[in-house]
Design a protein around this motif. Structure first.
Motif, short mmCIF file in Angstrom:
data_model
loop_
_atom_site.label_atom_id
_atom_site.label_comp_id
_atom_site.label_asym_id
_atom_site.label_seq_id
_atom_site.Cartn_x
_atom_site.Cartn_y
_atom_site.Cartn_z
N ILE A 133 0.82 -1.21 0.00
CA ILE A 133 0.00 0.00 0.00
C ILE A 133 0.86 1.27 0.00
CG2 ILE A 133 -1.60 1.33 1.47
CD1 ILE A 133 -2.84 -1.41 2.23
N ARG A 136 1.93 2.24 -3.43
CA ARG A 136 0.74 2.67 -4.19
C ARG A 136 0.39 4.12 -3.85
NH1 ARG A 136 -1.01 -2.72 -3.39
NH2 ARG A 136 -1.52 -3.60 -5.42
N CYS A 175 -8.15 8.71 -0.95
CA CYS A 175 -9.54 8.98 -0.54
C CYS A 175 -10.24 7.70 -0.09
CB CYS A 175 -10.34 9.58 -1.69
SG CYS A 175 -9.85 11.24 -2.18
N THR A 177 -8.89 5.10 1.42
CA THR A 177 -8.22 4.34 2.49
C THR A 177 -8.96 4.53 3.82
OG1 THR A 177 -6.74 6.17 2.97
CG2 THR A 177 -5.93 4.49 1.46
N ASN A 178 -8.73 3.59 4.72
CA ASN A 178 -9.29 3.69 6.07
C ASN A 178 -8.25 3.15 7.06
OD1 ASN A 178 -9.61 0.77 6.26
ND2 ASN A 178 -11.32 1.02 4.85
N LYS A 179 -8.69 2.94 8.30
CA LYS A 179 -7.75 2.52 9.34
C LYS A 179 -7.05 1.20 9.02
CE LYS A 179 -9.00 4.33 13.88
NZ LYS A 179 -9.81 4.03 15.08
N THR A 180 -7.73 0.30 8.33
CA THR A 180 -7.11 -1.01 8.06
C THR A 180 -5.90 -0.84 7.13
OG1 THR A 180 -8.64 -1.50 6.21
CG2 THR A 180 -9.26 -2.33 8.37
N HIS A 181 -5.98 0.11 6.20
CA HIS A 181 -4.83 0.36 5.32
C HIS A 181 -3.67 0.96 6.13
CE1 HIS A 181 -8.38 0.52 2.61
NE2 HIS A 181 -7.58 -0.10 1.78
N LYS A 183 -3.09 0.55 9.27
CA LYS A 183 -2.50 -0.48 10.15
C LYS A 183 -1.48 -1.31 9.38
CE LYS A 183 -5.91 -1.21 13.75
NZ LYS A 183 -7.07 -2.00 14.18
N ILE A 184 -1.78 -1.61 8.13
CA ILE A 184 -0.83 -2.38 7.31
C ILE A 184 0.43 -1.57 7.09
CG2 ILE A 184 -0.45 -3.29 4.98
CD1 ILE A 184 -3.34 -4.17 4.97
N LYS A 187 2.46 -1.63 10.18
CA LYS A 187 3.08 -2.94 10.38
C LYS A 187 4.27 -3.11 9.44
CE LYS A 187 1.61 -7.70 11.02
NZ LYS A 187 0.54 -8.67 10.84
N ASP A 254 -12.48 12.78 -0.60
CA ASP A 254 -12.29 13.18 0.79
C ASP A 254 -11.80 14.63 0.81
OD1 ASP A 254 -11.54 13.60 3.37
OD2 ASP A 254 -10.24 11.85 3.54
N ASP B 27 -14.80 3.37 10.20
CA ASP B 27 -13.66 2.60 10.73
C ASP B 27 -14.12 1.69 11.86
OD1 ASP B 27 -11.50 3.37 9.12
OD2 ASP B 27 -11.16 5.20 10.27
N ALA B 41 -5.15 -9.84 9.24
CA ALA B 41 -4.83 -8.41 9.37
C ALA B 41 -4.58 -7.79 8.00
CB ALA B 41 -3.61 -8.24 10.26
N GLY B 42 -5.58 -7.76 7.15
CA GLY B 42 -5.45 -7.16 5.82
C GLY B 42 -6.28 -5.89 5.76
N ALA B 43 -6.35 -5.33 4.54
CA ALA B 43 -7.16 -4.13 4.34
C ALA B 43 -8.57 -4.52 3.91
CB ALA B 43 -6.51 -3.25 3.28
N TYR B 44 -9.54 -3.78 4.39
CA TYR B 44 -10.95 -4.03 4.04
C TYR B 44 -11.63 -2.70 3.73
CZ TYR B 44 -9.99 -8.57 5.99
OH TYR B 44 -9.43 -9.80 6.21
N ARG B 54 -16.09 6.18 3.34
CA ARG B 54 -14.80 6.65 3.85
C ARG B 54 -14.66 6.34 5.32
NH1 ARG B 54 -15.74 11.70 1.73
NH2 ARG B 54 -15.47 12.59 3.80
N GLY B 55 -13.44 5.90 5.71
CA GLY B 55 -13.22 5.44 7.08
C GLY B 55 -13.57 6.43 8.16
N GLN B 56 -13.21 7.72 7.95
CA GLN B 56 -13.39 8.70 9.03
C GLN B 56 -14.82 9.22 9.14
OE1 GLN B 56 -11.52 8.93 6.27
NE2 GLN B 56 -9.69 10.18 6.59
N GLU B 77 -4.01 -6.39 -1.81
CA GLU B 77 -2.79 -5.58 -1.76
C GLU B 77 -1.70 -6.12 -2.67
OE1 GLU B 77 0.36 -3.94 1.59
OE2 GLU B 77 -0.79 -5.73 2.00
#
Lengths: 268, 79
Positions: A133, A136, A175, A177-181, A183-184, A187, A254, B27, B41-44, B54-56, B77
């Motif tokens: 990510i 990207r 725009c 993306t969220n928290k899961t992205h 976190k990756i 990591k 966003d 989120d 633990a991937g992206a969703y 949007r997450g926020q 990914e």
């Protein structure tokens, strides 16, 4: 005076069958400049499809060398490339000439973050073929800043996605993306005190999903080059290989996206 | 007043019901659903109809209504 035709001449033209597709602008395609980042599975397929479609000028960026586990899905790599640890970009630049000797591929052996992306403004389309990510988002931000269409591909086993970013009209990767992205990303670049360690998960991959996603990336690129932006995916398309379904979704822009804010301030 | 929604797992087709307040975020929903299904633990991403959320954004900002069904989709990914 009547026209003179040569029997069989139709089959001498490499792109005769392509020219029969009304919306493909072969003149523009043959003079287009494409930037491809990532020379793994998607990168191999994207390059193959671009070259067979008539694109002649490509810059290819990747930092990696060929390993044996690439050989289940990378059409340009051979066993000897893995034994010699040959650089992916060099091998593709060499082998692609077997498809069309007129191709000009500029191979850059580097991380995308380490090259000057000011050159993007000289390209018609940017293709993202990464496995992470961070890279990207980096390329997305630069392509948006320079106003160049960016087509991103991603796969995981038998699922995949394609996102088309058309600055300044559409939302971008950031725009969506969220928290899961995030976190990756955290990591991947986890700080262990003195060093930053890079975590690189091994993501399931095989050729059929890869070729479907790369084919759509290139098809969207050909639409853009041929002046058919309005027919592109709006904005992201997900592929489920188990059910063989495609679903396209809109992403809302966003207002706080740093990519759009920097492009906005550039205009002053 | 809390809302009750359903989240569908795009990979398995399973659903889970979730109770939300207007100030909860997208989120929060993604995290709750991914945790419930013990996802890797991937992206969703989360979709409502033909739109990715949007997450926020809060539940109220995203226009989520009582009894809505959202879908949790893995965001690939690899390349």
């Amino acid at each position: 005076m009547s026209a003179l035709i040569k029997v069989g001449a139709i089959d001498d033209d490499r792109f005769d069958r392509s020219r029969r597709i009304g919306w493909l602008d072969m003149e523009r395609i043959q003079s287009a400049r494409c930037f491809v980042a990532g020379a793994g599975a998607l990168g191999n397929e994207v390059i193959k499809n671009l070259v067979l479609s008539g694109v002649k000028s490509i810059m290819l960026v990747d930092m990696d060398y060929v390993v044996r586990s690439n050989l289940n899905r990378c059409v340009f790599f051979r066993e000897e490339d893995a034994s010699r640890k040959s650089m992916k970009t060099d091998i593709i630049a060499k082998r692609v000439k077997e498809l069309n000797s007129e191709i000009r591929i500029t191979p850059i052996n580097s991380r995308i973050e380490e090259i000057d992306l000011g050159c993007l403004k000289d390209y018609d389309v940017v293709f993202g073929c990464f496995d992470n990510i961070g890279a990207r988002l980096h390329l997305n931000a630069h392509a948006y800043y320079y106003g160049v269409p960016y087509i991103d591909g991603g796969t995981d086993g038998i699922t995949g996605k394609i996102q088309v970013v058309l600055p300044p009209d559409t939302p971008c990767l950031q725009c969506a993306t969220n928290k899961t992205h995030m976190k990756i990303l955290e990591k991947r670049f986890s700080c262990t005190g003195a060093d930053i360690s890079i975590y690189e998960p091994k993501i399931p991959a095989e050729i059929t999903t890869t070729s479907i996603i790369a084919a759509i990336q290139v098809r969207e690129g050909l639409k853009i080059i041929s002046g058919k932006k309005e027919n592109c995916i709006r904005h992201v398309c997900y592929y489920n290989g188990l059910l063989n379904t495609f679903d396209s979704f809109e992403v809302s822009l966003d207002p706080m996206c740093p990519v759009h804010l920097s492009s906005y301030f550039k205009s002053f | 007043m809390p809302l009750r929604i359903k989240v569908r797992n795009a990979e398995s087709g399973a659903t889970v019901e979730m109770e939300l307040e207007g100030e909860n975020t997208i989120d929060d929903i993604i995290e709750g659903a991914a945790g419930y299904w013990e996802k890797d633990a991937g992206a969703y991403v989360l979709r409502r109809g033909r739109r990715l959320l949007r997450g926020q954004q809060t539940v109220a900002e995203a226009g989520i209504l009582n009894n809505d069904e959202l879908e949790l989709i893995p965001d690939p990914e690899g390349g």
